[in-house]
Design an enzyme around this catalytic site. Structure first.
Site, PDB file in Angstrom:
ATOM      1  CD  GLU A  93     -23.404 -32.655 100.338  1.00 48.72           C
ATOM      2  OE1 GLU A  93     -22.769 -31.977 101.128  1.00 48.72           O
ATOM      3  OE2 GLU A  93     -23.206 -33.880 100.162  1.00 48.72           O
ATOM      4  CB  CYS A 120     -22.782 -40.671 107.973  1.00 51.02           C
ATOM      5  SG  CYS A 120     -23.865 -39.717 106.926  1.00 51.02           S
ATOM      6  CB  SER A 218     -26.447 -48.903 105.561  1.00 51.17           C
ATOM      7  OG  SER A 218     -26.633 -48.156 104.401  1.00 51.17           O
ATOM      8  CG  LEU A 219     -25.512 -55.617 108.099  1.00 45.53           C
ATOM      9  CD1 LEU A 219     -26.917 -55.411 108.601  1.00 45.53           C
ATOM     10  CD2 LEU A 219     -25.344 -57.014 107.535  1.00 45.53           C
ATOM     11  CG  ASN A 294     -15.785 -40.599 101.157  1.00 41.09           C
ATOM     12  OD1 ASN A 294     -14.747 -39.955 101.222  1.00 41.09           O
ATOM     13  ND2 ASN A 294     -16.632 -40.521 100.145  1.00 41.09           N
ATOM     14  CB  CYS A 337     -24.221 -38.729 101.793  1.00 44.88           C
ATOM     15  SG  CYS A 337     -24.888 -38.946 103.407  1.00 44.88           S
TER      16      CYS A 337
END
Ligand code: SF4
Length: 344
Positions: A93, A120, A218-219, A294, A337
């Protein structure tokens, strides 16, 4: 046999190949300009090259890296997401986000991802394969062509789509180098942002290379117990080890680093997490980008509320650490994502 993808080649390699075909030196530049300045994606379009050469190139190379399968446009018309099929049937994507004057695309570097971040959709799918540098470049060219037809240009590229870019380090950097090329697409390094879950050896390599590309980590959590439960890679590279590498990066490059934080209601959006994060980031030239989660099918966590997000940000600001709460984009088109691929 699958023909070589033309976007996988550097200008120097095409120059060598065309020289071996006894073509004059300027032909490679003309080919390069056709690909990266005119965004031509089929041999017949190369009106700057003689027809026999176009035919020979067509026999040697594939010009099609990506076949668009589905394109979704958000209701506010600001976010466009395309699901592409690759030559081997795999899917990835790419997302275009339009702000006022900014046109940012979010590109993928792998099919699936090995990092397994629990929230994710790509992580939930597992790792399939790395993208080649040409498959990464072709995502940018696809949207460059799309915007060109509307009289617009890409202003920024974020390497935050499917995959962990530092797990596919060589191909990702080769792709960015190709897109940087001043005789071709010429998009400056500072227009790129790479986001990593914190693969420390790769952060160190990136630091040594002193690239002008922006770095984001990305923590998502400020203590190892919580972070390991959200990002399993934390067991290999715990927070303090990542932060030492970040300090060295800032010291060596003088560049500010961004920390990404997906705010999950009641999990990592608490005042305790905010205070702990602030203490850990003290003295580091950085910025925190926090965004409500998200939601994905495979994770039960929910997005934070506006009130809790603001409280989180205010705590950080109180310590002098800049924190921005980002708007979620393209929720109605599953712009997070991997969300589209995981539905096919
Ligand atoms: S958040 Fe990024 S690194 Fe983590 S699983 Fe998803 S794609 Fe991979």
């Amino acid at each position: 046999m699958v023909a070589s993808l033309i976007y996988d080649f550097q200008l120097s390699e095409l120059t060598t190949l065309l020289a071996s075909w006894d073509e004059p030196g300027y032909r490679a530049i003309q080919l390069w300009q056709g690909l990266y300045q005119h965004f031509w994606d089929s041999p017949e379009q190369f009106s700057n090259l003689p027809v026999p050469l176009r035919r020979k190139l067509a026999g040697e190379f594939s010009y099609t890296a990506l076949t668009p399968i589905t394109t979704l446009i958000s209701s506010d018309n600001q976010t466009i997401k395309t699901l592409f099929k690759l030559h081997d049937g795999q899917a990835i994507e790419t997302v275009l986000m339009r702000y006022e004057k900014r046109h940012t695309i979010c590109i993928s570097t792998q099919v699936g991802c090995a990092m397994g971040c629990v929230f994710c959709a790509t992580g939930q799918m597992g790792f399939k394969r790395h993208l080649s540098s040409g498959e990464i470049v072709a995502q940018v060219m696809y949207y460059a062509r799309f915007l060109h037809d509307e009289g617009d240009v890409i202003t920024n590229v974020v390497v935050m789509g499917m995959g962990e870019p530092f797990h596919n380090y060589e191909n990702t950097m080769n792709a960015i180098d190709r897109l940087n090329d001043s005789e071709g697409y010429n998009l400056g390094s500072r227009r790129f942002t790479i986001s990593t879950v914190g693969l420390v050896p790769a952060i160190r390599r990136f630091t040594l290379e002193k690239r002008q590309i922006n770095l984001a980590i990305s923590l998502h959590a400020a203590d190892d117990l919580l972070r390991s439960s959200m990002l399993p890679i934390n067991k290999a590279y715990p927070i303090d080890e990542i932060l030492v590498a970040c300090h060295d990066y800032v010291l060596s490059t003088g560049r500010r680093i961004t920390f990404e934080w997906a705010l999950v209601n009641g999990i990592n959006d608490t005042p305790e997490q905010a205070h702990l994060l602030a203490v850990k980031l003290k003295g580091l030239l950085c910025h925190v980008n926090a965004i409500p989660l998200n939601p994905t099918k495979g994770y039960s966590g929910e997005a934070t509320t506006k009130f809790r997000a603001n409280a989180f940000s205010q705590i950080l600001n109180g310590y002098g650490i800049p924190c921005t709460i980002r708007l979620r984009r393209g929720l109605d088109i599953q712009a997070g994502c991997g969300q589209l691929v995981s539905n096919i």
